[in-house]
Scaffold this active site. Structure first.
Site, PDB file in Angstrom:
ATOM      1  N   TYR A   1      -1.310  -0.675  10.532  1.00  0.00           N
ATOM      2  CA  TYR A   1      -1.538  -1.039   8.977  1.00  0.00           C
ATOM      3  C   TYR A   1      -0.336  -0.781   8.302  1.00  0.00           C
ATOM      4  O   TYR A   1       0.182  -1.544   7.693  1.00  0.00           O
ATOM      5  CB  TYR A   1      -2.819  -0.394   8.638  1.00  0.00           C
ATOM      6  CG  TYR A   1      -3.154  -0.724   7.079  1.00  0.00           C
ATOM      7  CD1 TYR A   1      -3.856  -1.723   6.710  1.00  0.00           C
ATOM      8  CD2 TYR A   1      -2.801   0.386   6.157  1.00  0.00           C
ATOM      9  CE1 TYR A   1      -4.148  -2.085   5.334  1.00  0.00           C
ATOM     10  CE2 TYR A   1      -3.113   0.134   5.108  1.00  0.00           C
ATOM     11  CZ  TYR A   1      -3.831  -0.989   4.548  1.00  0.00           C
ATOM     12  OH  TYR A   1      -4.238  -1.113   3.170  1.00  0.00           O
TER      13      TYR A   1
ATOM     14  N   SER B   1       0.822  -1.252   0.030  1.00  0.00           N
ATOM     15  CA  SER B   1      -0.101   0.154   0.196  1.00  0.00           C
ATOM     16  C   SER B   1       0.935   1.064   0.040  1.00  0.00           C
ATOM     17  O   SER B   1       2.170   1.176   0.510  1.00  0.00           O
ATOM     18  CB  SER B   1      -0.824   0.042   1.400  1.00  0.00           C
ATOM     19  OG  SER B   1      -1.440   1.294   1.301  1.00  0.00           O
TER      20      SER B   1
HETATM   21  P1  NAP Z   1     -12.001  -5.862   1.084  1.00  0.00           P
HETATM   22  O1  NAP Z   1     -12.809  -5.250  -0.037  1.00  0.00           O
HETATM   23  O2  NAP Z   1     -12.331  -5.762   2.403  1.00  0.00           O
HETATM   24  O3  NAP Z   1     -11.732  -7.419   0.401  1.00  0.00           O
HETATM   25  C1  NAP Z   1     -10.867  -8.023   1.298  1.00  0.00           C
HETATM   26  C2  NAP Z   1     -11.026  -9.639   1.161  1.00  0.00           C
HETATM   27  O4  NAP Z   1     -10.068 -10.299   1.892  1.00  0.00           O
HETATM   28  C3  NAP Z   1     -12.507  -9.653   2.141  1.00  0.00           C
HETATM   29  O5  NAP Z   1     -13.404 -10.772   1.171  1.00  0.00           O
HETATM   30  C4  NAP Z   1     -12.008  -9.980   3.446  1.00  0.00           C
HETATM   31  O6  NAP Z   1     -13.128 -11.029   4.145  1.00  0.00           O
HETATM   32  C5  NAP Z   1     -10.900 -10.940   2.854  1.00  0.00           C
HETATM   33  N1  NAP Z   1     -10.173 -11.214   4.337  1.00  0.00           N
HETATM   34  C6  NAP Z   1      -9.629 -10.196   5.104  1.00  0.00           C
HETATM   35  N2  NAP Z   1      -8.921 -10.903   5.964  1.00  0.00           N
HETATM   36  C7  NAP Z   1      -8.729 -11.943   5.836  1.00  0.00           C
HETATM   37  C8  NAP Z   1      -7.917 -13.312   6.502  1.00  0.00           C
HETATM   38  N3  NAP Z   1      -7.522 -13.082   7.443  1.00  0.00           N
HETATM   39  N4  NAP Z   1      -8.019 -14.191   5.581  1.00  0.00           N
HETATM   40  C9  NAP Z   1      -8.657 -14.509   4.198  1.00  0.00           C
HETATM   41  N5  NAP Z   1      -9.493 -13.478   3.890  1.00  0.00           N
HETATM   42  C10 NAP Z   1      -9.418 -12.229   4.383  1.00  0.00           C
HETATM   43  O7  NAP Z   1     -10.669  -5.061   0.764  1.00  0.00           O
HETATM   44  P2  NAP Z   1      -9.957  -4.257  -0.288  1.00  0.00           P
HETATM   45  O8  NAP Z   1     -10.284  -2.792  -0.284  1.00  0.00           O
HETATM   46  O9  NAP Z   1     -10.216  -5.006  -1.726  1.00  0.00           O
HETATM   47  O10 NAP Z   1      -8.267  -4.487  -0.189  1.00  0.00           O
HETATM   48  C11 NAP Z   1      -7.565  -5.625  -0.548  1.00  0.00           C
HETATM   49  C12 NAP Z   1      -6.271  -5.502  -0.395  1.00  0.00           C
HETATM   50  O11 NAP Z   1      -5.684  -4.334  -0.952  1.00  0.00           O
HETATM   51  C13 NAP Z   1      -5.755  -5.448   1.095  1.00  0.00           C
HETATM   52  O12 NAP Z   1      -4.426  -5.946   1.410  1.00  0.00           O
HETATM   53  C14 NAP Z   1      -5.686  -3.884   1.328  1.00  0.00           C
HETATM   54  O13 NAP Z   1      -4.784  -3.724   2.464  1.00  0.00           O
HETATM   55  C15 NAP Z   1      -5.083  -3.358   0.112  1.00  0.00           C
HETATM   56  N6  NAP Z   1      -5.397  -2.033  -0.242  1.00  0.00           N
HETATM   57  C16 NAP Z   1      -6.484  -1.440  -0.359  1.00  0.00           C
HETATM   58  C17 NAP Z   1      -6.643  -0.126  -0.738  1.00  0.00           C
HETATM   59  C18 NAP Z   1      -7.970   0.542  -1.059  1.00  0.00           C
HETATM   60  O14 NAP Z   1      -8.017   1.583  -1.084  1.00  0.00           O
HETATM   61  N7  NAP Z   1      -9.123  -0.506  -0.925  1.00  0.00           N
HETATM   62  C19 NAP Z   1      -5.271   0.429  -0.963  1.00  0.00           C
HETATM   63  C20 NAP Z   1      -4.215   0.095  -0.410  1.00  0.00           C
HETATM   64  C21 NAP Z   1      -4.092  -1.320  -0.485  1.00  0.00           C
HETATM   65  P3  NAP Z   1     -13.753 -10.210   5.381  1.00  0.00           P
HETATM   66  O15 NAP Z   1     -15.053  -9.414   4.340  1.00  0.00           O
HETATM   67  O16 NAP Z   1     -14.198 -11.055   6.111  1.00  0.00           O
HETATM   68  O17 NAP Z   1     -12.976  -9.097   5.828  1.00  0.00           O
END
Ligand code: NAP
Length: 251
Positions: free
Chosen positions: A152, A139
């Site tokens: 984080y 990130s």
């Molecule tokens: P999201 O919409 O919350 O999707 C993440 C998925 O991963 C959800 O289905 C979640 O399940 C699952 N998950 C969470 N913890 C887990 C675990 N311990 N074991 C297995 N599955 C797990 O998140 P996103 O925004 O797409 O983010 C995905 C990645 O991108 C993350 O690593 C995040 O830090 C990174 N990121 C996101 C952004 C942004 O702006 N969105 C920016 C920079 C980096 P639950 O629903 O049960 O939590």
């Protein structure tokens, strides 16, 4: 993209947000795709939305035994692995002084330990097979400081350094890179933000827009493909220019 057809791809956190968009993209590229996620309902919904998925595996990436079991399941499904998108992650907004030891362990346990545990299982299989590509989710929070996400941010900085170290040890058989998105609008955030909040975020970004999960999926597809055959040990920022100017960008 060249070289993704029939590749066996595992996407953690693949049932929602960026992971789901990435699963869709790799299916479009002709890859064989499985997702690993802890959310059973979201996995069922992902399988309905993307009937081409070859499997959904339920596991918590921060639990080493669950990860080992998940990979046994994956062995039955794919008999190996070519591409890992190590994407699962969580965040909890909290001032530094309020972070409890338990919260610290939960957040770094998923975002850093989870990336390590899954990558190690994947790398063993790739080394025993025809090699592969591991892409870890970092990130911009791992590159510059942000208020209220100290746990984080520290975990994501760790992912970037872990990726470099893995690239050194796993080359030439496995390429390893980290992807560092800035502000990406996942469906959950889209429902959460008011138009005013969204505008204020957009105004901080040189491209004056927030990213889409599909933007990150495209970067993953490129880095996993043969087009990126000479790229390893790096991190790639995808943020609309947000951190390009450091403090100057806040003027
Ligand atoms: P999201 O919409 O919350 O999707 C993440 C998925 O991963 C959800 O289905 C979640 O399940 C699952 N998950 C969470 N913890 C887990 C675990 N311990 N074991 C297995 N599955 C797990 O998140 P996103 O925004 O797409 O983010 C995905 C990645 O991108 C993350 O690593 C995040 O830090 C990174 N990121 C996101 C952004 C942004 O702006 N969105 C920016 C920079 C980096 P639950 O629903 O049960 O939590």
């Amino acid at each position: 993209m060249r070289g993704l057809l029939d590749k066996r791809v595992l996407i953690t956190g693949g049932a929602g947000g960026i992971g789901l968009a990435t699963a869709k993209r790799f299916l479009e590229e002709g890859s064989r795709v499985a997702i690993l996620d802890r959310d059973a309902a979201a996995c069922r919904s992902a399988q309905q939305q993307l009937p081409g998925l070859q499997g959904t595996i339920l596991a918590d990436v921060s639990d080493d035994k669950a990860v080992a079991r998940a990979f046994q399941e994956l062995d039955g499904l794919f008999g190996g692995l070519d591409v890992l998108i190590n994407n699962a992650g969580i965040s909890i907004r909290q001032p530094f002084l309020s972070i409890t030891p338990e919260q610290w362990r939960t957040v770094t346990g998923v975002n850093l330990d989870g990336v390590f545990l899954v990558a190690q299982q994947a790398a063993r299989r790739m080394l025993a097979g025809n090699g592969g590509v591991i892409l870890n989710m970092g990130s911009t929070n791992g590159l510059v400081g942000y208020h209220y996400y100290a746990d984080y941010n520290a975990g994501k900085a760790g992912v970037i350094e872990l990726s470099r170290s893995m690239a050194l040890e796993l080359g030439p058989t496995i390429r390893v890179n980290a992807v560092c998105p800035g502000f990406i609008m996942t469906p959950m955030q889209e429902a959460e933000y008011t138009p005013e909040m969204r505008r204020s975020f957009e105004n901080k970004i040189p491209l004056r827009k927030l990213g889409k999960p599909e933007d990150v999926a495209a970067l993953f597809a490129f880095l996993a493909s043969d087009e990126a055959a000479f790229i390893s040990g790096q991190y790639f920022v995808i943020d609309g220019g947000e951190i390009a100017g450091g403090l100057a960008s806040q003027a």
